[in-house]
Structure formats: C-alpha cells, structure tokens
Design a protein around this motif. Structure first.
Motif, short mmCIF file in Angstrom:
data_model
loop_
_atom_site.label_atom_id
_atom_site.label_comp_id
_atom_site.label_asym_id
_atom_site.label_seq_id
_atom_site.Cartn_x
_atom_site.Cartn_y
_atom_site.Cartn_z
N LYS A 125 10.28 35.01 31.73
CA LYS A 125 9.60 35.58 31.90
C LYS A 125 8.86 35.51 30.61
CE LYS A 125 11.16 38.73 34.79
NZ LYS A 125 10.69 39.15 35.47
N ASN A 126 9.01 34.62 29.16
CA ASN A 126 8.01 34.05 28.59
C ASN A 126 8.09 32.82 28.41
OD1 ASN A 126 7.19 33.89 26.02
ND2 ASN A 126 7.71 35.76 25.36
N LEU A 167 19.07 34.96 28.35
CA LEU A 167 17.82 33.30 27.89
C LEU A 167 17.57 32.96 28.81
CD1 LEU A 167 16.64 32.19 25.62
CD2 LEU A 167 18.98 30.65 25.68
N GLY A 168 17.83 32.90 30.01
CA GLY A 168 17.09 31.93 31.75
C GLY A 168 16.27 33.27 31.49
N ILE A 169 16.58 34.25 31.99
CA ILE A 169 15.46 35.67 32.07
C ILE A 169 14.33 35.44 30.59
CG2 ILE A 169 15.07 38.11 32.23
CD1 ILE A 169 18.77 38.32 33.48
N LEU A 170 15.05 35.63 29.36
CA LEU A 170 13.46 35.53 28.55
C LEU A 170 12.79 34.59 28.62
CD1 LEU A 170 12.64 36.99 26.21
CD2 LEU A 170 13.65 35.64 25.02
N THR A 185 19.05 29.85 36.29
CA THR A 185 18.68 31.89 36.28
C THR A 185 17.47 31.48 35.74
OG1 THR A 185 20.61 32.25 34.56
CG2 THR A 185 19.16 33.85 34.72
N ALA A 186 16.60 31.08 35.03
CA ALA A 186 15.44 31.00 35.12
C ALA A 186 14.47 30.43 36.22
CB ALA A 186 15.03 30.25 33.77
N LEU A 187 15.37 29.49 36.49
CA LEU A 187 14.63 28.59 37.83
C LEU A 187 14.93 30.05 38.84
CD1 LEU A 187 13.47 26.45 39.80
CD2 LEU A 187 16.20 25.98 40.55
#
Length: 191
Positions: A27-28, A21-24, A81-83
């Motif tokens: 990216k989006n 979910l963090g990767i998503l 993860t997103a960061l």
C-alpha cells in the motif's frame, strides 16, 4: 516437542509480523522502498552468518535461536503478501470502492481473499525457511531435532541422522497442514 515449540513460535511471529508488513509494503511505496533492500539483505545472507551477531548480542539458547529464525524466515511472507495484494485487479478494487466499500472492508473482504494463494505460498515458504533455520540454530544451543542432526553429523551416525531428518520432515508436514487447515476454515467462515 522442542523443535515444534521453536518452529511454532518462530513461524507464528514471522506470519504475525510479516503479513501486516507485506500489506503495508503493497500500500505504501515509501515503506516498500525501505523494506526491499532490508529483505534482500535478509534473504541473501547465508544462514550460518546470522548466528554470529546473534551469539555476540544475545548469547546462546532458545531465544537467540528463535530470533535468528525470525530474521531468516520472514522475507518470503512479506514479499509474497505484498505481491498478492499488488496483483489484485484494479477493476475489482474500483468496483468495490464504487459500491461504497471502506478501505478496511476492501482490504479484509476483497484484497486479502483474492491474494490468498500468494499469501499461503508465502506462509508455506516461511514455515520451511523457519524449519531449516531451527535445525541450524542447534549450533547455538537451541534444542530439538537439530541437536540430534548435529550429533549424527559429529559421530557419522547415519541411522540417527536419518531418523532425525524424517522427524523434521514430519514436523514440517504437520505444521503446514495445521496452518493451511486454519486458513481454509477462516476462508469458509468469511463466505
């Protein structure tokens, strides 16, 4: 063992759901704009408040305790993860794409390894959040060391409370070492 089982299950689910979910989110932008207020809500809600709807919809016991822990512990791993993925330098991404790297290969071999410090911080924070919620979940019948802490609070048993607290600390340290060791082994295998 009940605490380790609850913590292990909740932390594993948080990581398995939270990292993708963090990767998503990284990216989006649409997914990120939808997930951000939900994560804000999940992080700002007091821990005891999670127990009220959990009891209303799912009753008491271990599964509701794991569900409450999942909701409470997931935001750090998603956010960090997103960061981490967003902070990968654009020049490295462009260089990898220029050399013919596919999007999947870029993610697995470039972005995730470079985001690993941030990702591991998120995993560590998630484990600690899950551990704190597993203790609080003893109020709704999730067994384990949390029930020992609850009993010590009810009867002002300082020794029992201290012993249970030290056991909880020991559980957190062991699980953190296992997770960090697993990531280090997988990191060595990828080089």
């Amino acid at each position: 063992m009940a605490t380790v089982a609850l913590l292990g299950t909740a932390a594993t689910l948080c990581i398995v759901i939270g990292v993708p979910l963090g990767i998503l989110c990284a990216k989006n932008r649409t997914v990120d704009s939808i997930a951000r207020p939900i994560l804000d809500f999940m992080q700002t809600m007091p821990a005891f408040v999670y127990l009220i709807p959990i009891i209303a919809f799912f009753g008491t016991g271990k599964p509701p305790g794991i569900l409450a822990t999942l909701v409470f512990g997931m935001p750090p791993v998603v956010r960090l993860t997103a960061l981490g993925i967003q902070q990968v330098p654009a020049s490295i991404v462009e260089g990898a794409l220029a050399f013919g790297c596919s999007r999947r290969k870029l993610l697995l071999d470039v972005e995730i390894p470079l985001a690993m410090p941030s990702l591991m911080t998120g995993v560590n924070q998630t484990i600690l959040m899950c551990l704190s919620m597993v203790v609080i979940a003893s109020l709704i019948g999730a067994e384990g060391l949390g029930s020992d802490v609850l009993m010590a609070l009810q009867f002002a048993a300082k020794g029992q409370g201290l012993l249970a607290g030290l056991a909880i600390l020991f559980c957190a340290m062991i699980i953190d070492r296992i997770v960090q060791g697993g990531f280090k082994q997988s990191d060595k295998g990828s080089h």
